[in-house]
Design a protein around this motif. Structure first.
Motif, short mmCIF file in Angstrom:
data_model
loop_
_atom_site.label_atom_id
_atom_site.label_comp_id
_atom_site.label_asym_id
_atom_site.label_seq_id
_atom_site.Cartn_x
_atom_site.Cartn_y
_atom_site.Cartn_z
N UNK A 159 34.92 57.99 36.25
CA UNK A 159 36.18 58.27 35.58
C UNK A 159 37.33 58.60 36.53
N UNK A 160 37.02 59.12 37.71
CA UNK A 160 38.08 59.64 38.57
C UNK A 160 38.20 58.96 39.93
N UNK A 161 37.20 58.23 40.37
CA UNK A 161 37.21 57.74 41.76
C UNK A 161 37.02 56.24 41.87
N UNK A 162 37.41 55.51 40.82
CA UNK A 162 37.34 54.05 40.84
C UNK A 162 38.71 53.45 40.54
N UNK A 163 38.96 52.29 41.11
CA UNK A 163 40.10 51.48 40.72
C UNK A 163 39.62 50.03 40.59
N UNK A 164 40.34 49.24 39.82
CA UNK A 164 39.97 47.84 39.63
C UNK A 164 41.02 46.97 40.31
N UNK A 165 40.55 46.13 41.23
CA UNK A 165 41.44 45.22 41.96
C UNK A 165 40.91 43.80 41.76
N UNK A 166 41.72 42.96 41.11
CA UNK A 166 41.30 41.60 40.86
C UNK A 166 40.02 41.51 40.07
N UNK A 167 39.88 42.36 39.06
CA UNK A 167 38.71 42.39 38.18
C UNK A 167 37.46 42.93 38.85
N UNK A 168 37.60 43.48 40.06
CA UNK A 168 36.45 44.06 40.75
C UNK A 168 36.67 45.55 40.97
N UNK A 169 35.69 46.37 40.61
CA UNK A 169 35.84 47.81 40.83
C UNK A 169 35.71 48.18 42.30
N UNK A 170 36.49 49.14 42.72
CA UNK A 170 36.43 49.63 44.09
C UNK A 170 36.46 51.15 44.07
#
Length: 213
Positions: free
Chosen positions: A89-100
């Protein structure tokens, strides 16, 4: 085959027909057998699966730490489950449909022990990393004998290195050495204190990305 654990009126573990029995956190439960789906996952479902897979694989090497030092461990969630939930919930981002992973939001430990004051990490020769912090062992529930620990993660290698009990809070400095194959690699660094009873830890500050010398 199911196994009755507490006599004929007790709970059971295993599969009977279309139900499964198990013991979860001290309670006997039953649930229906999940049915496999022939439908391919939607884009949203696939993204959620990818997020969960990323977080589980990242946190798995930290289980022994987070079982002791992530949250209170009370209620229906274990400490490990709370670590997974927080990271999702707090430490992911989505870049180009891929989670990072967003490393500066990742917590290795989470707790109520007083944390560091102005802590820094510096790479030095021969794969050494030195931590320095300011004196705050008279604040709150801090104690001079609280133990300092460090965690490093190398994304390129997909490996963690954990260094426990490097010294006391009162030392104001601690050092550790990574294996030689980390030379030239970028590592993410976190640190945390735990008390001598090993019952309490602080929130782990993120100390940045260092290139190992």
């Amino acid at each position: 085959m199911a196994r009755i654990t507490k006599g004929i009126l007790g709970g059971f573990s295993g599969k009977v027909g279309t139900i499964v029995g198990a013991n979860w956190r001290g309670q006997d439960i039953i649930r229906s057998t999940p049915k496999p789906s022939s439908r391919p996952p939607s884009e949203k479902q696939q993204l959620q699966q990818n997020k969960f897979k990323l977080v589980i694989s990242f946190l798995q090497p930290l289980n022994s730490i987070q079982k002791r030092y992530f949250g209170s461990g009370s209620g229906s969630k274990s400490r490990v489950n709370m670590a997974v939930s927080y990271t999702l919930n707090e430490a992911l981002q989505v870049v180009g449909d891929l989670p990072q992973l967003v490393y500066n939001k990742v917590l290795i430990t989470r707790g109520d022990l007083a944390g560091f004051q102005n802590v820094t990490a510096t790479a030095q020769a021969a794969q050494a990393i030195v931590l320095n912090w300011e004196d705050n062992f008279v604040q709150g529930n801090a104690n001079a004998t609280d133990k300092v620990n460090a965690v490093c993660y190398c994304e390129e290698l997909g490996t963690f290195e954990v260094f426990e009990s490097l010294g006391d809070r009162s030392f104001l400095t601690a050092a550790f050495t990574l294996p030689t194959y980390y030379s030239g690699k970028a590592v993410q660094v976190w640190a945390y204190f735990n008390n001598t009873a090993e019952t309490l830890a602080c929130n782990s500050p993120y100390l940045g990305t260092l290139t190992v010398l």
